[in-house]
Design an enzyme around this catalytic site. Structure first.
Site, PDB file in Angstrom:
ATOM      1  N   TYR A  57       4.373   4.660  11.704  1.00  0.00           N
ATOM      2  CA  TYR A  57       4.557   3.216  11.857  1.00  0.00           C
ATOM      3  C   TYR A  57       5.404   2.542  10.779  1.00  0.00           C
ATOM      4  O   TYR A  57       5.587   1.335  10.802  1.00  0.00           O
ATOM      5  CB  TYR A  57       3.207   2.498  11.977  1.00  0.00           C
ATOM      6  CG  TYR A  57       2.227   2.792  10.847  1.00  0.00           C
ATOM      7  CD1 TYR A  57       2.288   2.081   9.651  1.00  0.00           C
ATOM      8  CD2 TYR A  57       1.249   3.765  10.982  1.00  0.00           C
ATOM      9  CE1 TYR A  57       1.401   2.338   8.622  1.00  0.00           C
ATOM     10  CE2 TYR A  57       0.360   4.038   9.946  1.00  0.00           C
ATOM     11  CZ  TYR A  57       0.429   3.322   8.778  1.00  0.00           C
ATOM     12  OH  TYR A  57      -0.444   3.571   7.759  1.00  0.00           O
ATOM     13  N   HIS A  81      -3.120   4.650   4.710  1.00  0.00           N
ATOM     14  CA  HIS A  81      -4.311   3.794   4.746  1.00  0.00           C
ATOM     15  C   HIS A  81      -5.516   4.532   4.171  1.00  0.00           C
ATOM     16  O   HIS A  81      -6.259   3.993   3.352  1.00  0.00           O
ATOM     17  CB  HIS A  81      -4.598   3.357   6.184  1.00  0.00           C
ATOM     18  CG  HIS A  81      -5.922   2.702   6.331  1.00  0.00           C
ATOM     19  ND1 HIS A  81      -6.173   1.436   5.843  1.00  0.00           N
ATOM     20  CD2 HIS A  81      -7.101   3.129   6.868  1.00  0.00           C
ATOM     21  CE1 HIS A  81      -7.438   1.109   6.087  1.00  0.00           C
ATOM     22  NE2 HIS A  81      -8.008   2.123   6.703  1.00  0.00           N
ATOM     23  N   ARG A 137       0.865  -1.174   0.000  1.00  0.00           N
ATOM     24  CA  ARG A 137       0.000   0.000   0.000  1.00  0.00           C
ATOM     25  C   ARG A 137       0.902   1.224   0.000  1.00  0.00           C
ATOM     26  O   ARG A 137       1.418   1.609   1.039  1.00  0.00           O
ATOM     27  CB  ARG A 137      -0.857  -0.034   1.262  1.00  0.00           C
ATOM     28  CG  ARG A 137      -2.044   0.900   1.273  1.00  0.00           C
ATOM     29  CD  ARG A 137      -2.577   1.019   2.687  1.00  0.00           C
ATOM     30  NE  ARG A 137      -1.706   1.853   3.485  1.00  0.00           N
ATOM     31  CZ  ARG A 137      -1.515   1.743   4.799  1.00  0.00           C
ATOM     32  NH1 ARG A 137      -2.125   0.806   5.479  1.00  0.00           N
ATOM     33  NH2 ARG A 137      -0.695   2.570   5.434  1.00  0.00           N
TER      34      ARG A 137
HETATM   35  C1  LIG Z   1     -14.902  -5.389  11.400  1.00  0.00           C
HETATM   36  C2  LIG Z   1     -14.017  -4.202  11.230  1.00  0.00           C
HETATM   37  N1  LIG Z   1     -13.053  -3.954  12.120  1.00  0.00           N
HETATM   38  C3  LIG Z   1     -12.267  -2.879  12.011  1.00  0.00           C
HETATM   39  C4  LIG Z   1     -12.412  -2.011  10.970  1.00  0.00           C
HETATM   40  C5  LIG Z   1     -11.520  -0.760  10.866  1.00  0.00           C
HETATM   41  N2  LIG Z   1     -10.576  -0.884   9.754  1.00  0.00           N
HETATM   42  C6  LIG Z   1     -10.848  -0.379   8.532  1.00  0.00           C
HETATM   43  S1  LIG Z   1      -9.679  -0.785   7.417  1.00  0.00           S
HETATM   44  C7  LIG Z   1      -8.752  -1.615   8.544  1.00  0.00           C
HETATM   45  C8  LIG Z   1      -7.486  -2.291   8.120  1.00  0.00           C
HETATM   46  C9  LIG Z   1      -7.699  -3.287   7.026  1.00  0.00           C
HETATM   47  O1  LIG Z   1      -6.483  -3.814   6.584  1.00  0.00           O
HETATM   48  P1  LIG Z   1      -6.400  -4.816   5.358  1.00  0.00           P
HETATM   49  O2  LIG Z   1      -7.513  -5.801   5.423  1.00  0.00           O
HETATM   50  O3  LIG Z   1      -5.035  -5.361   5.310  1.00  0.00           O
HETATM   51  O4  LIG Z   1      -6.700  -3.925   4.071  1.00  0.00           O
HETATM   52  P2  LIG Z   1      -5.863  -2.703   3.478  1.00  0.00           P
HETATM   53  O5  LIG Z   1      -6.354  -1.460   4.158  1.00  0.00           O
HETATM   54  O6  LIG Z   1      -4.430  -2.975   3.744  1.00  0.00           O
HETATM   55  O7  LIG Z   1      -6.176  -2.670   2.030  1.00  0.00           O
HETATM   56  C10 LIG Z   1      -9.369  -1.554   9.797  1.00  0.00           C
HETATM   57  C11 LIG Z   1      -8.814  -2.140  11.029  1.00  0.00           C
HETATM   58  C12 LIG Z   1     -13.438  -2.293  10.056  1.00  0.00           C
HETATM   59  N3  LIG Z   1     -13.675  -1.516   9.001  1.00  0.00           N
HETATM   60  N4  LIG Z   1     -14.204  -3.390  10.204  1.00  0.00           N
END
Ligand SMILES: Cc1ncc(C[n+]2csc(CCOP(=O)(O)OP(=O)(O)O)c2C)c(N)n1
Ligand SMILES: Cc1ncc(C[n+]2csc(CCOP(=O)(O)OP(=O)(O)O)c2C)c(N)n1
Ligand SMILES: [Mg+2]
Ligand SMILES: [Mg+2]
Lengths: 404, 325, 404, 325
Positions: free
Chosen positions: C291, C282, C278
């Protein structure tokens, strides 16, 4: 950032891991002799007999209590039958202060730790000596002094709890671990995935012990997962895993002993898959004839883990037919007599309806209780279990409590 | 005393608790080195190490399952759920496990050490999944305590009380106020009582009851109403479960009128419970129907969130209606 | 009954699967040439350019909209930057009527399918032409006609839904499959475990596409799981898996094309793990400097998937610098102009507050709406977005609707 | 017409729906060849094949996630949760997904075809985890419909309506009555309306309101009360969400008194919502406080479940108290 240092290939090759079949660890043949190349763990006579007695106790308790259920004395029962080696062999390899968080079919582990027939009965009948105060269905045992977490019916919830409990043990640094039992059915729950992944990431001293007994109620393992059992899942978490013949008490013992060392000494969580079979119905409410054949059951009856253990003991000269007979008779008697007493004991005090929801009873709940008491006093005949409760009559209670 | 916003007060409470008791642990998604997406756990990993403040994998049911186990073992976990909207994957662990742990074991085991923190509420253009107020879902669950602070001082005192409380506590933080609400907060440890509502302002014509971010809305609505000559008694419920029936009933016995407001949808919201209880306790004293000013019975919207929310004008009108009934 | 036909061993050997490292499939080097032994999929110029244009569109949309967010025009934004090859390469290998169920960072797949800049903008600004009626945060796109399920924020919920959707497609028998995208973080959720296991058991035509971009917000993959990525989990379900260089559009395309065949022709669900990064924060609310290091980011910026694709196109003579310049300028212009228009459009009708909760608005909700309208009429100044809504003024609405 | 118990009526409804529409699918834990632990899906796999009636792996969140996907695709899934107590692992899929699917997509996609069946309620010596009545947890969730039948005839007609309804429906079956409740049921297809309460008996002194298994309790309590000369109006709410405010309000405007009863714990139970709404709608007509007769605010007990439950004597006393207020 990805940390993988994987090899590169230039053609799109899919794999499903089928070539990585996980072997099954076995030591003991059905006739009580060892497989060639197998080396029995150094149990010693005393421990071997402690294990065996727990197995027989479990079997007889199960037989009697199912009969009691059939006679209408008990509302519900679940048997460990066929899985005694898996459960007791593993419990025996733990330290007695290690925490056990079980599913519900592991009364053998409690028997091994010394839960008395009386303690079993009090829970089964939910009387005033039940540590659980008559609140849960039969077989939902728990014992603080024996480090056996009270059973809860929702499946798999105890698995991430075991990870957390073990994390606490690791911080405490007293060399304890947690072992959690679960069925191959429960391993389908999301909580299973959470628990194993977190344990691997946080390097937690926990042993995940799967009793793969082929069925989740009526659902055969083939409709539960497509893979070769539960064991290969460990690879997905980079967790040590071993598959073991669950009807082989020596193999189970040795695998668990070694797993415990990995857990406690190296903070490596371990998955153990014990291949076994639920010889009885799922519970007293179930009838397996609707979903499996007598032939299949017969094949597994031939692999009875208790007989196998008995043969092994006899081959050492540690056990005889007369000792067997004596043990069985004594246990049958004890179960029957203890049952009669337990059944006679009164229900838990009316007050147990409202205690332990919180540490202290909150005012609104107390008010509900006052209302209930007044109601019962107006209709004593409608509440035979509590009409004579001290909270109703005002007479002092006869408290009988043991150390749980 | 120091000026702190609500996040700083929460961070300070966690710091205080971790300093006082090494069994207190803070964990959740992104709470480690990063200090949480709202920074409520800033510097705690730096100060107390990775074993006591850490990131978990992204799995709410695992976070709470793990926390239940830790609490049963005797540790004092403070688990963060990143947004209250994401607490639902942990619903089973909370409602079937956390809440029933002590009861089902006959008090052999308990998870009283557990505190679950989660930012809740709307007004931040968060749409369906960054705005929910789920307190009522939990308030139907005996065995849980549910607490919502309204400002930094309350947040620190109630959070410390939650951490020390012998029962598991859900602590919902009004994220709209995280930085917006600033006030004096004692630097030392202190606790505010759980299960007790607080009368913020005495009055004689009508009682206005709310919690969390809604207290700010109430404050402004009451200002308007008082200009009209309506004397308002304002109560912050603070603890949703168990809730302080006596304080509310006493107030309504005096004023004869009650307006309750929360952000969550009306139907099944906790105002219903309060209204049902108070109409029974105060039946002969009620001079107008108990009014509820709540979110509409829809998911949380985005662009039209202003229209959806029980804002100060809606609360103000409800006060007027109640008095003019 | 256990169906395992596993080998027997007689000593307790633990394995953690470390020896079964899963290789990474790569075709394209950063300079646009192929690895030795690699064979590019037969894309043809037209498709290759369709893919490439979608990649550039995504990149430019992301750049502009992040800037717009920084300028305060937009409340929130999420970039796909760095992952365009993973997302668009996979989408391109599907049939255009296959269902896509994405997480949130896959706008590239929509761009590939022909979602217009105008359609993107309407969602981002939640105006009266947003198919989602202004109810969800920016980037929660959906398109019925493009078979792209509306994004929902709770992570991983779409994964078991994809299994179910694909089961329906299998029954329908029209040769369609479902592809679901998710991050390596979301793969920790219980729903992931449920989805893969059910898909394997029920033999469902679904492709699980994991974008392993190294981070879940601030949490590095090393604190997300202990294993070598997500891929080895497939073995636990006996599912076909392939790991692919996610910055290599040809490898992603070919892997997905082959996965699709397994899914549609043999009802074999497949897991694809695309190793990528990425490159951006985020989201617009995040600051990665807390981080991770700039150095790490720089390493990955060198692996830019768009440049790599561009080099490959040029090596075929399918693309030139002037075409690049023209495309970028046209897109920048289009984005800016379209944004201006979209921003000017009014908010969705007030009525959208209460519609679509149910198919028909229930009476109590209607009553709430009547109350709201009366309230707004009393305080029009307090509700600038809706004071002039037809439901308030009584004047007729100007409905503008496209086919979603 | 045929005599059926409630299980047979439910089985018959599923059979009817599957015969009429090949997109109707039934699945869940043990629902395949075994026909479900209560046998509600008996013979459906035999009749419609393994692709339309099947066992799922043991994972409630997966069952509902899968069902949501199927419904979005256009199928008509009827998912079984083995006990309502085990619905909580699926809470996120239901509350955040099922309920919000249509709304969040602006009606591009919906899961209206979905029906979730689950046996609920106490009185079968089931203890904490085979006795719960979780309807109120879901009734706080706009987008869901929640339905509870009281007897075999209702069960078939309401279940068929739920399956045909264009919105997702949670269908809670009173398992205590599965075999105990027997009645005449038409063999052909028919539907009973969702969202409409049914007045079972007219009366003038007090309105008694409940749903599901509690209707049997009410019946007996009302018999006692009528012997005392109290004229009772009895209403079966049937749909908990959306609920039929008008029918209840109309009745209370007439009788001036309302007693509501449900098995779930009092606090946060759905009676609170009803009481809150009705005190507002009928304020000037109420002659006594609206009474709630509910389970105690504790987890569900085992040995003392009789004491815990809102049985006929408790309902009877509440009727008397209401009239004598
Ligand atoms: C059930 C749930 N828990 C927490 C979140 C908050 N949240 C949004 S994105 C994220 C990280 C997701 O990481 P990843 O699946 O690796 O996807 P990326 O952002 O790297 O594409 C979090 C913790 C959420 N949207 N849904
Ligand atoms: C969350 C949850 N879902 C469903 C049930 C109902 N249930 C009780 S036992 C059981 C089967 C468990 O099978 P398995 O885990 O293999 O254990 P075994 O009975 O074979 O020992 C089911 C479905 C439950 N108790 N909890
Ligand atoms: Mg099993
Ligand atoms: Mg990621």
């Amino acid at each position: 950032m990805t940390t993988t240092k994987s090899k590169t290939v230039h053609s799109p090759i899919f794999t499903d891991g089928a070539e990585f079949r996980i072997s099954t660890f076995k030591l003991l043949k059905q006739d009580g002799s060892l497989y060639k190349g197998g080396k029995a763990p150094d149990l010693g006579k005393e421990k071997a007999l402690r294990i065996y007695r727990a197995m027989v106790t479990t079997r007889i308790l199960d037989e009697r209590m199912l009969a009691a259920q059939r006679q209408g004395r008990l509302s519900f029962y679940m048997q460990c039958t066929g899985e005694e080696a898996a459960v007791i062999g593993s419990a025996a390899a733990l330290g007695d202060s290690d925490m056990i968080m079980a599913q519900y079919r592991e009364q053998g582990a409690l028997a091994y730790r010394g839960f008395t027939i009386d303690e079993f009965m009090n829970q089964l009948f939910g009387n005033n000596k039940d540590y659980g105060k008559g609140r849960q269905m039969p077989v939902h045992y728990g014992s603080k002094k024996l480090h056996y977490m009270t059973i809860s019916s929702p499946l798999a919830t105890q698995i991430p709890q075991a990870t957390g409990y073990a994390y606490g043990q690791k911080l405490a640094g007293e060399g304890h671990c947690t072992l959690t039992y679960f069925g191959e059915g429960a391993a389908s729950e999301g909580d299973f995935h959470a628990a194993l992944n977190m344990a691997a990431v946080h390097r937690v001293p926990v042993i995940f012990f799967c009793r793969n007994n082929g069925y989740a109620i009526s659902t055969p393992a083939s409709e539960q997962f497509a893979a070769d059992g539960i064991a290969p899942r460990a690879y997905g978490y980079k967790m040590d895993v071993i598959r073991v013949d669950g009807n082989d008490v020596l193999a189970v013992y040795q695998a668990t002993e070694k797993a415990r060392r990995l857990a406690v000494e190296e903070n490596r969580p371990v998955l153990i898959e014990a291949m076994t079979y639920r010889l009885a119905a799922h519970s007293s409410s179930d009838d397996p004839s609707g979903y499996r054949s007598k032939d299949e059951e017969a094949i597994w009856r031939e692999k009875d883990p208790i007989l196998r253990t008995q043969h092994w003991l006899k081959s050492h000269g540690w056990w005889s037919d007369s000792e067997e007979k004596e043990l069985q008779e004594r246990l049958r008697r004890e179960v029957l007599e203890t049952m009669k007493q337990a059944q006679k004991r009164p229900a838990p005090a009316l007050e147990t309806l409202i205690t332990d929801v919180y540490k202290e009873v909150p005012p609104a709940l107390n008010a509900q209780f006052e209302k209930l008491k007044a109601h019962i006093r107006r209709h004593p005949d409608a509440y035979p279990k509590s009409a004579n409760d001290p909270a109703i009559t005002g007479k002092p209670a006869s408290t009988q409590k043991g150390e749980a | 005393m120091a000026k702190m916003n609500m996040l700083q007060a929460i961070n300070n409470a966690l710091d205080t608790a971790m300093a006082a008791n090494e069994r207190v642990l803070c964990f959740g998604e992104d709470v480690g080195i990063f200090g949480g997406v709202f920074r409520a756990t800033s510097n705690l990993q730096q100060k107390y190490g990775k074993t006591r403040c850490f990131n978990t994998p992204l799995v709410e049911q695992g976070i709470i399952g793990f926390a239940n186990g830790l609490a049963a073992q005797g540790s004092v976990p403070v688990a963060e759920i990143q947004f209250a909207d994401y607490i639902f994957p942990a619903f089973d662990q909370i409602v079937n496990e956390t809440a029933k742990f002590r009861y089902r074991s006959g008090n052999l085991f308990d998870v009283g050490g557990l505190t679950i923190r989660a930012p809740y509420g709307g007004g931040i253009a968060g749409g369906l999944y960054h705005s929910q107020s789920p307190e009522a879902y939990f308030a139907h669950t005996p065995g849980l305590k549910v607490v919502v602070p309204r400002n930094p001082h309350q947040a620190k005192g109630l959070l410390l009380a939650a951490i020390h409380d012998p029962d598991p506590v859900l602590f919902f933080e009004p994220k709209r106020l995280y930085r917006a609400s600033v006030g004096e907060v004692p630097e030392e440890a202190y606790q505010l009582p759980l299960g007790e509502a607080e009368v913020l302002k005495e009055g004689t014509d009508v009682t206005i009851l709310g919690w969390g971010a809604q207290m700010e809305v109430i404050e402004h609505a009451v200002e308007m109403a008082e200009k009209d000559g309506i004397s308002c008694e304002v109560i912050d419920l603070r603890s949703i479960l168990p809730w302080d029936v006596d304080t509310v009933a006493e107030s309504v016995l005096k004023t004869g009128r009650l307006v309750i407001t929360h952000e969550a949808p009306l139907t099944g919201g906790f105002a219903g419970e309060i209204a049902a209880t108070i109409q029974e306790r105060c039946f002969l004293y009620l001079e107008s129907p108990i009014a509820r000013v709540a979110g509409m019975d829809t998911p949380f919207p985005l662009v039209l969130e202003k229209e959806h929310l029980p804002n100060l004008l809606k609360v103000y009108e409800a006060i007027c209606d109640s008095v003019e009934f």
